[in-house]
Design a protein around this motif. Structure first.
Motif: not given
Lengths: 348, 69, 335
Positions: A304, A310, A314
């Motif tokens: 991600d 992200c 995160d």
């Protein structure tokens, strides 16, 4: 600070146009941008996302497992760019394999691995060929040299990747790209012009502080109009046609193939492998390697992060289970990885 | 993805160039560039000269900023 | 051949051991306090002493600007000096690999003699062991030292205060770069020599300027960057550096550029990091410029109240960024 740097700074800090998401594709850009503190100058409505351009970061877990297999099962001497040594595989990194007695040696150039093969005819030397268009010619040069000299103890374990199909996979993740200058030094700027025609904006940027600062200023100045744009901000190195000799060599030695990217999955025709004429320099074929599928740690969100979905912070393991000393994912290993950069430079 | 180093070519022989980056010298492959001569500046990546380069980053930055303002 | 190399017999404690000691070590380390007994007997002239020990392994054991012998004296001399202690006495323990050339051992002992003499320290006791081939990498040395702390010296890693200037006594990263080049793993050639030097004289000269010196620390394998993080942590302060002011030899910069390394994290063996009040800083630097081992001394930053435990770098584009934390094994970043 000279006047031009100040002028570029003013353009950046005073930007008041629409919100922008800019992706720096190249890991070396990520590293340098953090090092010079460029993010700190950006106004709130400009976000800089780190893209999938750190070859160490996008190399899948299974590749490390393959390298460990060659080292431990076949007794090969593994030569590699230094950053790969600490990347976790399914069970161990190459550093872990080294602790079990594997021979793992960092080299500056694939040509140094060829030289090692010349000097040590009794050792089987394997070079881990990772990297993008910038790096692939050096691996091809190594294979070509080995073939010419009839070196029988040298081979490549390839995971080379190419950018064009990655851009397609990244579509919509950014408003403008900071194109990787040294990739374009090889490929030229045709791809950037094509992307512009499709409405994708970007600039080719160099790597020094003043080059990155001006490239950013050029993006923000051009973004005001809302029209797609492309500017080559690195013409001292990047020519429109790129490096034809390098392109020719790569076309002779390698061919496109489907390739797995950590976190992004398999992107069709986004990798390079040795052609059949070079089969004896392909470590997978030479050592009849079984199919090895790596199992990434499920807690890791490198995938991600690499797609800009992200921020490193995160991720649940960021800074807790996953640190540069004990990395869980590749993005924490390489100095060019977004997670490592976030961690090292104290970004929340 | 690609740490590059700009360096001056000291000598060229049989497809190999000796380059000098602020006093750090190394032999690199010159196979991917045609007509490399001593005194040229090149961009080096992973032991291979990948591009002949022309001016300093400062000069280029000045040009780009002048066009922009 | 046997006569020219160190053998297991040289470490067996018998006649050949005595021969080795008298031929190589006594010849170089001779002084009135050098003991033939089980321990040296010393007169310590005052009450506050500094006492330290350090082990040295370096591959290769000889390099541009020194060898492991010089290094083993400098390391301990510098650790003592950083406490404001005049180095007085040292001991040294050798572990030598079977087959090590005798003439190289002589060279190492000669370098130790010369360096100890320069630092004004006496080697008073030693030990020699020989390990079988392959059990150690050529030669390891451990040195231990005692020094007398000057009455006017009060330094500690916990004494840095907001407003202090941060001074480095010379260009950074030379030793680490030299060793990297000497290993010849990356085919790079550069005219760089180690900064390895005994720094008691340098420390002594500081106190001719002022007694008000808060921290002195010698940068070793972790480089200047590691020292800065240690002090920020120990003194609970922040440190702000100006990137442009950090002295780096151009060739070191070139090598670092090739391999993607940070000079602040390359080892030094003859560089001090000094924290002292801002109003004394320029006088200290001027004094350092007169010294043999501190001609490139520079003020590189200041201590701040905020950013506790962090080292912040003012960059060339006028932004502030953290200096990355010290990492593990130095691996070149190429692609």
């Amino acid at each position: 600070m000279n006047e031009k740097i100040k002028a570029a700074r003013d353009i950046i800090t005073n930007y008041s146009g629409r919100p922008l998401r800019i992706m720096e594709v190249c890991g070396t850009h990520t590293h340098e941008i953090f090092k010079i503190g460029l993010r700190k100058l950006l106004p709130e409505n400009v976000e800089l996302i780190s893209g999938p351009g750190c070859p160490v970061c996008v190399t899948p877990v299974g590749f490390i497992d393959e390298a460990c297999w060659l080292a431990l099962e076949k007794g090969c001497v593994i030569t590699t760019f230094g950053d790969l040594i600490r990347v976790p595989g399914t069970e161990m990194s190459l550093a872990g394999a080294r602790a079990k007695g594997a021979q793992v040696r960092p080299v500056y150039s694939p040509m140094d691995a060829v030289e090692m093969a010349r000097q040590n005819p009794d050792e089987q030397i394997v070079f881990l060929a990772v990297g993008f268009e910038t790096t692939t010619p050096s691996a091809c040069l190594a294979a070509e040299t080995a073939k010419k000299e009839g070196l029988e103890n040298f081979s490549l374990l390839t995971a080379n990747k190419t950018m064009p199909n990655a851009y397609a996979a990244l579509e919509g993740s950014a408003d403008a790209f900071l194109y990787p200058g040294h990739v374009n030094a090889i490929t030229g700027t045709g791809i950037c012009e094509e992307l512009k025609a499709k409405g994708v904006s970007g600039v080719v940027a160099g790597f020094t502080a003043s080059e990155l600062l001006t490239a950013m200023a050029v993006i923000l100045k051009n973004a005001e109009s809302g029209e797609p744009f492309f500017v080559n901000c690195y013409p001292r190195v990047v020519k429109a046609e790129g490096n034809p000799a390098a392109q020719k060599l790569v076309a002779k030695v390698m061919e496109p193939c489907d390739s797995e990217w950590r976190g992004l999955g398999v992107i069709p025709m986004s990798g390079m492998k040795l052609k059949d004429e070079y089969a004896e320099y392909d470590a997978r074929k030479k050592y009849a390697m079984p199919k090895i599928t790596g199992k990434p740690n499920p807690a890791c969100r490198c995938g991600d992060v690499l797609q800009g979905k992200c921020k490193p912070s995160d991720c649940k393991v960021f800074g807790r289970g996953c640190t540069p000393e004990h990395p869980v994912g590749a993005c924490m290993v390489s100095d060019e990885g977004a997670c490592s950069a976030y961690y090292q430079y104290g970004m929340e | 993805m690609c740490v590059g180093l700009s360096a001056k070519v000291v000598s060229v022989k049989d497809g190999t160039a000796l380059i000098d980056a602020q006093g750090a010298k190394r032999e690199v492959s010159a196979d991917l560039l045609e007509e490399l001569e001593p005194g040229d500046y090149v961009m080096v990546h992973a032991g291979v000269a990948i591009a002949k380069i022309t001016q300093s980053d400062e000069d280029e930055t000045v040009d780009i900023m002048e066009n922009l303002i | 051949m046997a006569e020219n190399t160190v053998t297991l017999a040289h470490g067996a404690g018998g006649k050949q051991t005595s021969e080795l000691i008298s031929k190589v070590f006594k010849a170089h380390f001779s002084n009135p306090e050098f003991t033939a007994d089980d321990a040296a007997v010393l007169n310590i002239p005052q009450d506050r002493i500094a006492f330290t020990t350090d082990g040295f392994i370096v591959s290769p054991f000889e390099f541009n600007g020194g060898n492991i012998g010089k290094l083993s004296i400098c390391g301990t001399v510098n650790d003592l000096s950083c406490m404001g202690a005049k180095p007085m006495y040292m001991t040294c323990a050798f572990v030598i690999e079977e087959g090590f050339p005798m003439d190289k051992l002589e060279e190492i002992a000669a370098a130790m003699e010369k360096t100890a003499k320069e630092a004004g320290v006496k080697i008073v006791a030693g030990d020699t062991k020989v390990a079988g081939k392959g059990q150690v990498d050529k030669v390891f040395i451990t040195t231990t030292g005692i020094g007398c702390i000057m009455d006017n010296a009060h330094t500690s890693g916990t004494y840095a205060k907001p407003g202090d200037a941060v001074i480095v006594t010379g260009d950074v990263g030379r030793h680490g770069c030299t060793i990297l080049l000497a290993r010849d793993e990356y085919g790079i050639d550069a005219d760089v020599d180690s900064d390895c030097a005994p720094l008691w004289g340098t420390v002594e000269s500081l106190y001719t300027v002022t007694d008000d010196i808060h921290v002195i620390r010698d940068a070793t394998r972790g480089g200047v960057g590691t020292v800065l993080y240690e002090i920020a942590e120990q003194s609970k302060v922040g440190i702000r550096l100006n990137a442009a002011d950090i002295p780096v030899d151009p060739a070191v910069k070139g090598v670092c550029g090739m391999l993607g390394l940070e000079p602040l994290y390359l080892a030094c063996e003859g560089r001090l990091v000094i924290f002292a009040p801002q109003d004394k800083a320029q006088a200290i630097v001027d004094k350092l410029h007169e010294g043999k081992y501190s001609k490139n001394a520079a003020i590189i930053g200041t201590v701040t109240e905020d950013n506790v435990g962090r080292v912040v770098m003012e960059t060339e584009i006028g932004a502030q960024t953290l200096l990355p934390q010290p990492g593990g094994e130095l691996l070149p970043r190429i692609c």
